[in-house]
Design an enzyme around this catalytic site. Structure first.
Site, PDB file in Angstrom:
ATOM      1  N   LYS A 141      -9.363  -0.398   2.862  1.00  0.00           N
ATOM      2  CA  LYS A 141      -8.269  -1.264   3.299  1.00  0.00           C
ATOM      3  C   LYS A 141      -8.900  -2.496   3.939  1.00  0.00           C
ATOM      4  O   LYS A 141      -9.927  -2.393   4.620  1.00  0.00           O
ATOM      5  CB  LYS A 141      -7.398  -0.518   4.322  1.00  0.00           C
ATOM      6  CG  LYS A 141      -6.371  -1.396   5.041  1.00  0.00           C
ATOM      7  CD  LYS A 141      -5.298  -1.911   4.111  1.00  0.00           C
ATOM      8  CE  LYS A 141      -4.543  -3.096   4.690  1.00  0.00           C
ATOM      9  NZ  LYS A 141      -3.762  -3.801   3.646  1.00  0.00           N
ATOM     10  N   CYS A 144      -6.467 -14.550   1.930  1.00  0.00           N
ATOM     11  CA  CYS A 144      -5.766 -14.684   3.207  1.00  0.00           C
ATOM     12  C   CYS A 144      -5.533 -16.157   3.513  1.00  0.00           C
ATOM     13  O   CYS A 144      -6.286 -17.018   3.087  1.00  0.00           O
ATOM     14  CB  CYS A 144      -6.595 -14.084   4.326  1.00  0.00           C
ATOM     15  SG  CYS A 144      -7.535 -12.653   3.832  1.00  0.00           S
ATOM     16  N   ASN A 185     -12.270 -10.700   0.472  1.00  0.00           N
ATOM     17  CA  ASN A 185     -10.900 -10.991   0.061  1.00  0.00           C
ATOM     18  C   ASN A 185     -10.540 -12.396   0.534  1.00  0.00           C
ATOM     19  O   ASN A 185     -10.299 -12.614   1.716  1.00  0.00           O
ATOM     20  CB  ASN A 185      -9.975  -9.944   0.703  1.00  0.00           C
ATOM     21  CG  ASN A 185      -8.517 -10.263   0.493  1.00  0.00           C
ATOM     22  OD1 ASN A 185      -8.152 -11.179  -0.250  1.00  0.00           O
ATOM     23  ND2 ASN A 185      -7.664  -9.509   1.162  1.00  0.00           N
ATOM     24  N   SER A 242      -2.026   0.294  -7.313  1.00  0.00           N
ATOM     25  CA  SER A 242      -0.672   0.821  -7.191  1.00  0.00           C
ATOM     26  C   SER A 242      -0.478   2.146  -7.914  1.00  0.00           C
ATOM     27  O   SER A 242       0.401   2.930  -7.537  1.00  0.00           O
ATOM     28  CB  SER A 242       0.334  -0.204  -7.728  1.00  0.00           C
ATOM     29  OG  SER A 242       0.132  -1.446  -7.112  1.00  0.00           O
TER      30      SER A 242
HETATM   31  C1  FMN Z   1       0.045  -1.980  -0.358  1.00  0.00           C
HETATM   32  C2  FMN Z   1      -1.116  -2.808  -0.825  1.00  0.00           C
HETATM   33  C3  FMN Z   1      -2.068  -3.242   0.085  1.00  0.00           C
HETATM   34  C4  FMN Z   1      -3.136  -4.026  -0.329  1.00  0.00           C
HETATM   35  N1  FMN Z   1      -4.075  -4.429   0.590  1.00  0.00           N
HETATM   36  C5  FMN Z   1      -5.153  -5.142   0.152  1.00  0.00           C
HETATM   37  C6  FMN Z   1      -6.189  -5.522   1.068  1.00  0.00           C
HETATM   38  O1  FMN Z   1      -6.156  -5.200   2.245  1.00  0.00           O
HETATM   39  N2  FMN Z   1      -7.228  -6.257   0.587  1.00  0.00           N
HETATM   40  C7  FMN Z   1      -7.320  -6.615  -0.728  1.00  0.00           C
HETATM   41  O2  FMN Z   1      -8.279  -7.253  -1.126  1.00  0.00           O
HETATM   42  N3  FMN Z   1      -6.362  -6.252  -1.610  1.00  0.00           N
HETATM   43  C8  FMN Z   1      -5.294  -5.527  -1.199  1.00  0.00           C
HETATM   44  N4  FMN Z   1      -4.331  -5.153  -2.111  1.00  0.00           N
HETATM   45  C9  FMN Z   1      -4.480  -5.555  -3.512  1.00  0.00           C
HETATM   46  C10 FMN Z   1      -5.052  -4.427  -4.375  1.00  0.00           C
HETATM   47  O3  FMN Z   1      -6.337  -4.072  -3.939  1.00  0.00           O
HETATM   48  C11 FMN Z   1      -5.083  -4.866  -5.848  1.00  0.00           C
HETATM   49  O4  FMN Z   1      -5.922  -5.999  -5.977  1.00  0.00           O
HETATM   50  C12 FMN Z   1      -3.710  -5.222  -6.372  1.00  0.00           C
HETATM   51  O5  FMN Z   1      -2.748  -4.324  -5.864  1.00  0.00           O
HETATM   52  C13 FMN Z   1      -3.640  -5.220  -7.897  1.00  0.00           C
HETATM   53  O6  FMN Z   1      -3.967  -3.966  -8.419  1.00  0.00           O
HETATM   54  P1  FMN Z   1      -2.849  -2.875  -8.828  1.00  0.00           P
HETATM   55  O7  FMN Z   1      -1.875  -3.566  -9.710  1.00  0.00           O
HETATM   56  O8  FMN Z   1      -3.624  -1.784  -9.500  1.00  0.00           O
HETATM   57  O9  FMN Z   1      -2.214  -2.406  -7.563  1.00  0.00           O
HETATM   58  C14 FMN Z   1      -3.248  -4.372  -1.694  1.00  0.00           C
HETATM   59  C15 FMN Z   1      -2.295  -3.940  -2.611  1.00  0.00           C
HETATM   60  C16 FMN Z   1      -1.231  -3.154  -2.208  1.00  0.00           C
HETATM   61  C17 FMN Z   1      -0.214  -2.705  -3.221  1.00  0.00           C
END
Ligand code: FMN
Ligand code: FAD
Ligand code: FAD
Ligand code: FMN
Ligand code: FES
Ligand code: FES
EC number: 1.3.-.-
Lengths: 302, 244, 302, 244
Positions: free
Chosen positions: C44, C128, C125, C264
């Site tokens: 996270k 932000c 990341n 997800s």
């Molecule tokens: C609830 C949630 C929290 C996320 N928190 C972060 C984060 O803290 N840092 C980050 O780089 N990406 C974060 N992401 C992005 C995911 O790591 C990923 O890049 C993005 O969800 C696309 O992938 P997916 O479609 O498989 O979920 C988050 C995504 C979700 C759904």
């Protein structure tokens, strides 16, 4: 209470337009309901000359959406005017002629031909690849877009709506450039550039490798783009992208769209656009909205 | 004005052969042999598109489809139970045009047999039927009941002619042939029929709208781009370019 | 045959990484299966100081996806190192420390702290918001991104993976800028900026108005971006975006990704990542692939 | 290692009151009162997320959920038929911790009654039950069977106390209260209970993972951000800030 919308001085009996490429020239849907119930129809993309479109696979389903690679198949503007336009002109519906092209000259000649018709609005589709500029799409770079819009603006007295691609580098700057070049309004968004691979064949699904993604999957992004562009420009906006029901349509209106277009939803349900018209009217009644202006862009931003 | 959407109750839905299902629905259905419906058996937006399925039978306000389990959509369809609802859009497409005075054969490959049952039935005992399968044949009773003569081939043999259905037919025996099946089969028959025998083929393609407005399902023909859903699915074989 | 992947000299036992923000610090999933079965885990998002994250609604479901507005809730790097890292270090899994920040200084200080741990990779990341640059996100403009990556690069000896946002103006230029600034690899994509409106309240669903869209709805776009960026740079890529099953994972690999992340999908099925590992291995067997390199980027482009 | 996913067959699924359904499933289910499952009754990727539903009863390898028809997900759930499959993930969350020696009351508002049935049952005839409804009450027989005393309020009256459930209870009569229902109700009871009576509330929030890893369902508490799915859904009311 009624859902009439005035847009660039033209009266739409409601804010619902059938989106380009998903509704043909109206005839097929008119077999199922009188398309005059809709506010407007944007024609399948027209080009100066006939196009047979792309070969290979054209449709690929994705989660809550689809990719298409039709390649602007159309009979050319002349045959459109002869064979298709008379039917549409008999209908009580605002026609948007969706105009594509491979070069500025082609766009300009196309616009001139359309200028001689009774169609009130040209919707300029600038997502096509620009062969002369080395294959870069007009819809990506705002400088290239500015040029084409400016030239088309001079070629026609019709209302000019420019349809933006979500693949634009900076969608707000793109919008501003188009307005500066003379666009009366903007419609957004067109399909998202996307990829699908056949893992057994180890090859892309589409001959052109990438194709355009549409449908409810893109709605949250399209809605954000409408909201963002609305803040950047002062012209009316036609919201497009994944609208499936009246709730989606109202979201786009609240985000700042004056009119909306229904595309892929027509494939799920031939009556989708009709139901959206009815749903909007019921919502207005229930929420005691006498004119959609009251909620257009109500979530603010500007 | 046509009524395009029909909501139907499932009367029966069962596997009739390995991976092959037959579903029967109750509703105010119409349609001719060779026409199809866009079928949807789910509410969610994934799968997004309805699936084209040929009418395999219509009688007494009941319609049957016979379908092969392939991907997401047919899997959903296979899982639904009696009294659940299925959404239909149609009937769509042109269907077969038949001249009953001509000597006619029907040729099917695999699940291409589905629409041919309805065709045979409509022109009861008037046509010879040639059905090819990869393995175990299905819908044989229906063919027997309604065809003049029935010839069956299976690539696995299984007591039938072992090989391809095209090995069974002498095209010169017929004035007209109606064919539905995989493209290589259609191509082979087209080659055999050449200019001597009239040949009508039912084509397949990926579809979005199913009614002729998206241009997603077009194929190249000698007469320009044609929409399988609206200008077809039945084409005069002379028009069609066969690729593989 | 095995699905081992060498990535920046680090051995991943398979190409599957749990994506940041969807897998906590691994503990919760480890109640259901030994997370050591995975190639890696991206934590996270961590920030220098503790963050309580965003107030108001944080999750909103969309067609085949979801929007989130968590706001980088995390205990801060110090407490992460004390409370969470020991558990992860005991696991046989490659750890990526996902690092967020509001300013270049914060990123740099965070990276320095992480540099002292046994974590081999920092995943930066840059999506932000950059408070100092007037709220513009580091992930949008390549010049801003270049600055932050360059500074972080100098602050750590760890392998540096920069996670790109699909909201970047020109994703290929963004990728090139990050590589030029010292990124060893890129991971893409992060969530898409998106909007949802509560039409009854006439207000955005989220306090921050927009939120991040993820899930299978975005997969076709994410895949195209991976393909495009792969052509633009020479560093390895971690593919992310809507991967639900092994087929999706293979698509990303064929488009050019060396590793992939599952986000997800973990919400639909707690065993999703595990099943993807197994599926990839079966696919390799069936297709007689002895090393994933054989199919990485096989659809070509460069 | 926990087994998180359970696939269950539907034994029964029916409307027990206007818009309120009860579904009973067969499977190797576990769980305590106040715990919940993430429930999914569809295969497609839309709806995307599973729905959190509280255990309303478990016995003989059968689990029941009682749910209100709200949106897409509960609509899908309501439409499934006997012998179809439902995917469960759980049991999740902390559940109620009960001290049987204390004088206890259970308070529910609307569909908040669902988990309370299981709580009452587990501590058979040991607790007083106060149930409030907007209209027609439901699950009354279950309450009668397992509560010490039963008090019912309906905003529409309908022969019951016309008004809110909070008007029926004297919190001072109890050592501890367990409550589940809409936030305004919880807030009202929290105000009444103040520091005198112990109050445990079951909270709701939008969830993605349901197991504590996405931080989507957090609420602000006096003890920092807490996850409803993992640290809850049951909280000591003193911890919770009540907004509306
Ligand atoms: C609830 C949630 C929290 C996320 N928190 C972060 C984060 O803290 N840092 C980050 O780089 N990406 C974060 N992401 C992005 C995911 O790591 C990923 O890049 C993005 O969800 C696309 O992938 P997916 O479609 O498989 O979920 C988050 C995504 C979700 C759904
Ligand atoms: C006019 C017409 C009539 C048909 N009649 C029958 C029939 O009676 N029985 C039968 O079993 N099949 C029939 N098919 C093929 C049938 O439509 C596909 O098998 C089915 O759509 C597969 O869906 P799926 O979700 O299982 O597969 P998936 O691979 O998950 O489908 C993904 C997408 O591709 C499309 N698709 C996949 N295969 C085909 C195909 N062969 N043709 C067209 N679209 C395809 C689907 O419709 C969907 O949009 C017909 C096709 C056409 C065009
Ligand atoms: C721990 C817990 C236990 C619950 N137990 C029950 C129960 O036993 N019976 C019952 O009827 N309801 C219960 N709920 C509420 C139930 O989860 C929602 O009514 C349900 O998710 C609505 O889904 P939908 O698809 O019908 O609505 P939609 O509005 O279509 O749902 C859209 C999204 O919002 C979420 N959502 C919508 N309403 C709520 C809500 N009130 N709480 C949490 N998420 C919501 C959905 O899960 C989904 O992700 C519980 C909620 C929680 C958090
Ligand atoms: C099959 C298909 C063909 C399309 N053809 C055109 C076109 O010719 N010109 C154009 O401007 N947009 C075209 N579009 C884009 C749509 O008009 C619309 O902008 C896009 O699909 C997003 O809306 P939707 O999600 O509601 O479909 C096409 C879309 C589809 C699906
Ligand atoms: S499927 Fe749309 S034209 Fe045939
Ligand atoms: S729903 Fe993911 S932490 Fe609670």
């Amino acid at each position: 209470m009624n859902s009439t919308v005035e847009f660039l001085g033209i009266n739409f009996k409601n804010p619902v337009i059938a989106a380009s490429g998903t509704f043909g020239y109206g005839k097929e849907y008119d077999e199922y309901f009188d398309i005059s119930i809709l506010g407007g129809i944007s024609t399948k993309g027209l080009t100066l000359h006939e196009k047979i479109g792309n070969l290979g696979r054209r449709i690929y389903e994705t989660p809550s959406g689809l990719m298409n690679s039709i390649g602007l198949q159309n009979p050319g503007i002349n045959r459109f005017i002869e064979d298709e336009l008379p039917f549409l002109l008999k209908k009580d519906i605002v026609i948007l002629a969706n105009l594509g092209g491979d070069s500025i000259e082609e766009y300009v000649l196309g616009a001139k031909k359309l200028d001689e018709t009774d169609i009130p609005i040209i919707e300029l589709n600038i997502s096509c690849p620009n062969v002369k500029e080395g294959g870069m799409a007009f819809g990506i770079d705002e400088k290239v877009a500015y040029e084409v819009v400016k030239e088309v603006r001079m070629a026609t007295k019709k209302k000019l709506v420019v349809k933006l691609s979500p693949n634009a580098k900076d969608i707000s700057k793109m919008a501003q450039a188009c307005v500066k070049a003379g666009a009366d309004a903007l419609s957004l968004v067109n399909t998202f550039n996307a990829l699908a691979i056949d893992i057994n064949k180890r090859k892309p699904i589409f001959n052109n490798i990438t194709a355009g993604l549409s449908g409810p999957c893109i709605k949250p992004i399209a809605l954000r783009i409408v909201y963002e562009v609305k803040k950047a420009v002062d012209v009316p906006i036609i919201g497009i992208g994944g609208i499936m029901d009246y709730e989606d349509a109202i979201e786009f209106i609240m985000a700042g769209a004056t009119l909306i277009q229904v595309g892929s939803a027509n494939f799920r349900d031939i009556y989708a656009s009709k139901k959206i018209v009815e749903g909007i009217e019921e919502f207005m009644k229930k929420e005691k909205i006498s004119n959609l202006k009251e909620i257009t862009g109500i979530i603010g931003g500007k | 004005m046509k009524e395009g959407n029909i909501e139907c109750n499932v009367i029966d839905n069962r596997e009739i052969a390995n991976n092959i299902y037959k579903i029967t629905l109750r509703g105010h259905v119409l349609g001719n042999p060779g026409q199809f419906y866009m079928v949807r058996a789910w509410n969610g937006l994934d799968p997004f598109l309805s699936r084209p399925l040929s009418i395999s039978d219509i009688q007494d306000k009941q319609i049957s489809f016979v379908y092969e389990l392939r991907g997401k959509g047919t899997k959903e369809l296979a899982s639904i139970k009696t009294e659940e609802l299925v959404q239909l859009t149609g009937p769509l497409g042109n269907g077969f045009t038949v001249n009953e005075n001509l000597k006619s054969a029907v040729v099917s490959g695999g699940i291409g047999i589905a629409p041919m049952i309805y065709l045979l039935k409509k022109y009861h005992k008037n046509m010879d039927m040639y059905a090819g399968f990869r393995a175990e044949p299905y819908l044989i009773d229906e063919c027997l009941a309604h065809s003049n003569n029935l010839y069956i081939a299976s690539e696995e043999g299984l007591g039938w002619h072992k090989g391809l259905v095209t090995e069974l037919i002498n095209v010169d025996d017929y004035d007209v042939i109606y064919a539905c099946g995989p493209e290589p089969m259609l191509k082979a028959i087209a080659k055999m029929a050449q200019n001597k025998t009239m040949l009508y083929v039912s084509m397949e393609n990926y579809m979005a709208c199913g009614i002729g407005s998206c241009l997603g399902c077009t194929i190249q023909t000698r007469d320009g781009m044609k929409r399988v859903c609206k200008d077809g699915p039945v084409f005069d074989a002379k028009e069609v370019y066969f690729y593989e």
